[in-house]
Design an enzyme around this catalytic site. Structure first.
Site, PDB file in Angstrom:
ATOM      1  N   ARG A 218     -59.925  67.852 -35.592  1.00 45.41           N
ATOM      2  CA  ARG A 218     -60.126  68.471 -36.902  1.00 45.41           C
ATOM      3  C   ARG A 218     -58.986  68.056 -37.822  1.00 45.41           C
ATOM      4  O   ARG A 218     -57.919  67.608 -37.369  1.00 45.41           O
ATOM      5  CB  ARG A 218     -60.157  69.994 -36.774  1.00 45.41           C
ATOM      6  CG  ARG A 218     -61.245  70.530 -35.849  1.00 45.41           C
ATOM      7  CD  ARG A 218     -61.138  72.039 -35.729  1.00 45.41           C
ATOM      8  NE  ARG A 218     -62.193  72.614 -34.900  1.00 45.41           N
ATOM      9  CZ  ARG A 218     -62.079  72.827 -33.589  1.00 45.41           C
ATOM     10  NH1 ARG A 218     -60.950  72.512 -32.956  1.00 45.41           N
ATOM     11  NH2 ARG A 218     -63.075  73.360 -32.905  1.00 45.41           N
ATOM     12  N   LYS A 243     -58.420  75.474 -33.373  1.00 44.73           N
ATOM     13  CA  LYS A 243     -59.256  76.555 -33.886  1.00 44.73           C
ATOM     14  C   LYS A 243     -59.439  77.614 -32.814  1.00 44.73           C
ATOM     15  O   LYS A 243     -59.723  77.298 -31.656  1.00 44.73           O
ATOM     16  CB  LYS A 243     -60.619  75.993 -34.317  1.00 44.73           C
ATOM     17  CG  LYS A 243     -61.477  77.004 -35.067  1.00 44.73           C
ATOM     18  CD  LYS A 243     -62.738  76.346 -35.586  1.00 44.73           C
ATOM     19  CE  LYS A 243     -63.598  77.317 -36.382  1.00 44.73           C
ATOM     20  NZ  LYS A 243     -64.831  76.686 -36.893  1.00 44.73           N
ATOM     21  N   HIS A 308     -64.034  65.380 -41.426  1.00 51.45           N
ATOM     22  CA  HIS A 308     -64.778  66.058 -40.370  1.00 51.45           C
ATOM     23  C   HIS A 308     -65.986  65.244 -39.926  1.00 51.45           C
ATOM     24  O   HIS A 308     -66.460  65.415 -38.791  1.00 51.45           O
ATOM     25  CB  HIS A 308     -65.237  67.445 -40.851  1.00 51.45           C
ATOM     26  CG  HIS A 308     -65.369  68.440 -39.736  1.00 51.45           C
ATOM     27  ND1 HIS A 308     -64.284  68.968 -39.079  1.00 51.45           N
ATOM     28  CD2 HIS A 308     -66.468  68.982 -39.153  1.00 51.45           C
ATOM     29  CE1 HIS A 308     -64.700  69.807 -38.147  1.00 51.45           C
ATOM     30  NE2 HIS A 308     -66.019  69.832 -38.166  1.00 51.45           N
ATOM     31  N   ARG A 311     -65.171  63.440 -36.829  1.00 52.64           N
ATOM     32  CA  ARG A 311     -65.294  64.282 -35.623  1.00 52.64           C
ATOM     33  C   ARG A 311     -66.761  64.375 -35.193  1.00 52.64           C
ATOM     34  O   ARG A 311     -67.063  64.254 -34.002  1.00 52.64           O
ATOM     35  CB  ARG A 311     -64.721  65.668 -35.921  1.00 52.64           C
ATOM     36  CG  ARG A 311     -64.893  66.700 -34.812  1.00 52.64           C
ATOM     37  CD  ARG A 311     -64.199  67.994 -35.223  1.00 52.64           C
ATOM     38  NE  ARG A 311     -64.624  69.147 -34.443  1.00 52.64           N
ATOM     39  CZ  ARG A 311     -64.076  69.539 -33.293  1.00 52.64           C
ATOM     40  NH1 ARG A 311     -63.090  68.817 -32.784  1.00 52.64           N
ATOM     41  NH2 ARG A 311     -64.488  70.627 -32.668  1.00 52.64           N
ATOM     42  N   HIS A 334     -64.998  73.543 -28.211  1.00 56.54           N
ATOM     43  CA  HIS A 334     -66.001  74.537 -28.601  1.00 56.54           C
ATOM     44  C   HIS A 334     -66.012  75.688 -27.602  1.00 56.54           C
ATOM     45  O   HIS A 334     -66.013  75.469 -26.388  1.00 56.54           O
ATOM     46  CB  HIS A 334     -67.401  73.911 -28.658  1.00 56.54           C
ATOM     47  CG  HIS A 334     -67.600  73.014 -29.835  1.00 56.54           C
ATOM     48  ND1 HIS A 334     -68.623  72.089 -29.919  1.00 56.54           N
ATOM     49  CD2 HIS A 334     -66.910  72.903 -31.003  1.00 56.54           C
ATOM     50  CE1 HIS A 334     -68.554  71.444 -31.069  1.00 56.54           C
ATOM     51  NE2 HIS A 334     -67.523  71.920 -31.744  1.00 56.54           N
ATOM     52  N   TYR A 343     -75.417  68.373 -31.749  1.00 60.47           N
ATOM     53  CA  TYR A 343     -75.379  66.914 -31.763  1.00 60.47           C
ATOM     54  C   TYR A 343     -76.593  66.300 -31.079  1.00 60.47           C
ATOM     55  O   TYR A 343     -76.877  65.116 -31.271  1.00 60.47           O
ATOM     56  CB  TYR A 343     -74.073  66.427 -31.118  1.00 60.47           C
ATOM     57  CG  TYR A 343     -72.863  66.881 -31.879  1.00 60.47           C
ATOM     58  CD1 TYR A 343     -72.573  66.361 -33.141  1.00 60.47           C
ATOM     59  CD2 TYR A 343     -72.036  67.884 -31.380  1.00 60.47           C
ATOM     60  CE1 TYR A 343     -71.484  66.803 -33.862  1.00 60.47           C
ATOM     61  CE2 TYR A 343     -70.938  68.327 -32.091  1.00 60.47           C
ATOM     62  CZ  TYR A 343     -70.676  67.792 -33.335  1.00 60.47           C
ATOM     63  OH  TYR A 343     -69.593  68.244 -34.064  1.00 60.47           O
TER      64      TYR A 343
END
Length: 361
Positions: A218, A243, A308, A311, A334, A343
């Site tokens: 990120r 994150k 982003h 990514r 995640h 995805y």
């Protein structure tokens, strides 16, 4: 070495300039929570020059175990009026967020949303409002055309006050939330990524873009990297406090290590791997987004491109190459596999071939 906060009274005698290492996120949170603000003209953070604001900052520093220097100054030329009940409530709200160790960006967003809520109902305070009145306020904001994301921010900021600051039960404020649009991630083809990277001659810029794509980082993770996060012996890169405040170790591409070493030798960063014009301060997020846009323009990519998207491209290209989706979830950091599964909607190998191609037209 611990960060140190020092205050300097400005000529206006109404504010202190707050000096501290830019990289100290906890300090920025404490300053904002004490009622401080960022002023672009002053190129730094200002704190109201009154005893209450200084006391709040002292208390926050004590909680964090940080030293603070406050100069001995004579009485202010003009005594500030006492805070209104709404101002006092807002200060308590911000202090509570800072003590919860929320990020400075979260504090800024929540403070702005809650301040608008207070101003709309002034002089009445939130505890004097009924649930229908709060819902009417939200409905009125939605009618002005705010986005679904900002609507959720308003709800979260108001819920935080009732449930966290005032310790109300969670069922006290049950409100309808907008349904989030299911949007596929925007990404680049491998050929576009290659053209974007090859067209970036600046060593620092190219290293940041290659990290974003080569490891799926990120924007904030790229800018927070330090030289110590690179382990050349294990060929690993450590992402600290990503994150959700999660750490993760990522495999470092062999093609990237020589570039990172050359970048370090050329720019000699003091704290961060990628620093701006001032030594010790991280590279600007806005500047990095500009680097991406300029690189996309040189590569002939006409649609809007953000960091982003690199990514997203990393994750999609891994999936198309046969990497297990659970592994991709771990690499991206995640918390839920459902986030990673977006995805599968854009990966070419998971798409069903159309029978039109079998007609031989």
């Amino acid at each position: 070495m611990k960060a140190t906060i020092s205050l300097c009274l400005l000529a206006s005698r109404t504010d202190f300039q707050v000096f501290f290492p830019y990289s100290a996120v906890a300090v920025r949170t404490a300053v904002l929570g004490a009622g401080g603000r960022y002023e672009a003209a002053a190129r730094g953070y200002l704190l109201p020059a009154d005893a209450d604001a200084v006391a709040r900052l002292r208390a926050a520093c004590q909680q964090l175990g940080l030293p603070i220097y406050v100069p001995a100054v004579p009485a202010l030329a003009a005594e500030l009026p006492p805070p209104t009940p709404a101002q006092a409530l807002l200060a308590r709200y911000c202090q509570f967020i800072s003590l919860k160790r929320y990020s400075p960006q979260t504090l800024k967003n929540y403070r702005g949303a809650f301040q608008l809520f207070l101003a709309h109902h002034a002089p009445r305070l939130p505890l004097e409002l009924s649930k229908p009145e709060v819902l009417d306020y939200l409905a009125g904001r939605v009618a002005t055309g705010i986005s679904e994301a900002y609507q959720n921010l308003l709800i979260n900021a108001i819920k935080f006050y009732y449930e966290q600051v005032e310790d109300q039960p969670h069922h006290y404020y049950a409100v309808p939330r907008p349904k989030r649009p299911l949007q596929n991630p925007k990404l680049l083809a491998k050929e576009e990524v290659k053209a974007l990277l090859q067209g970036t001659a600046n060593l620092k810029h190219r290293a940041m873009l290659m990290l974003a794509y080569g490891l799926g980082l990120r924007l904030g993770e790229v800018l927070a990297l330090t030289p110590a996060d690179i382990d050349a012996k294990r060929m690993a890169l450590y992402v600290r406090g990503g994150k959700g405040k999660k750490d993760r170790d990522l495999p470092l591409p062999e093609s990237l290590l020589p570039l990172l070493r050359e970048q370090f030798r050329q720019f000699r960063p003091v704290i961060f791997l990628f620093e701006g014009a001032q030594p010790g301060e991280p590279y600007s997020a806005r500047s990095l987004q500009q680097v991406v846009k300029q690189a996309a323009g040189r590569a002939g990519i006409r649609r809007p491109v953000s960091l982003h998207m690199l990514r997203h491209s990393y994750a999609t290209h891994l999936l198309e190459g046969g990497t297990d989706i659970r592994m991709i979830q771990s690499l991206l950091g995640h918390a839920s596999i459902k986030t990673t599964e977006i995805y599968t909607h854009v990966a070419q190998r998971t798409r069903v071939a159309s029978p039109l191609d079998d007609l031989g037209l």
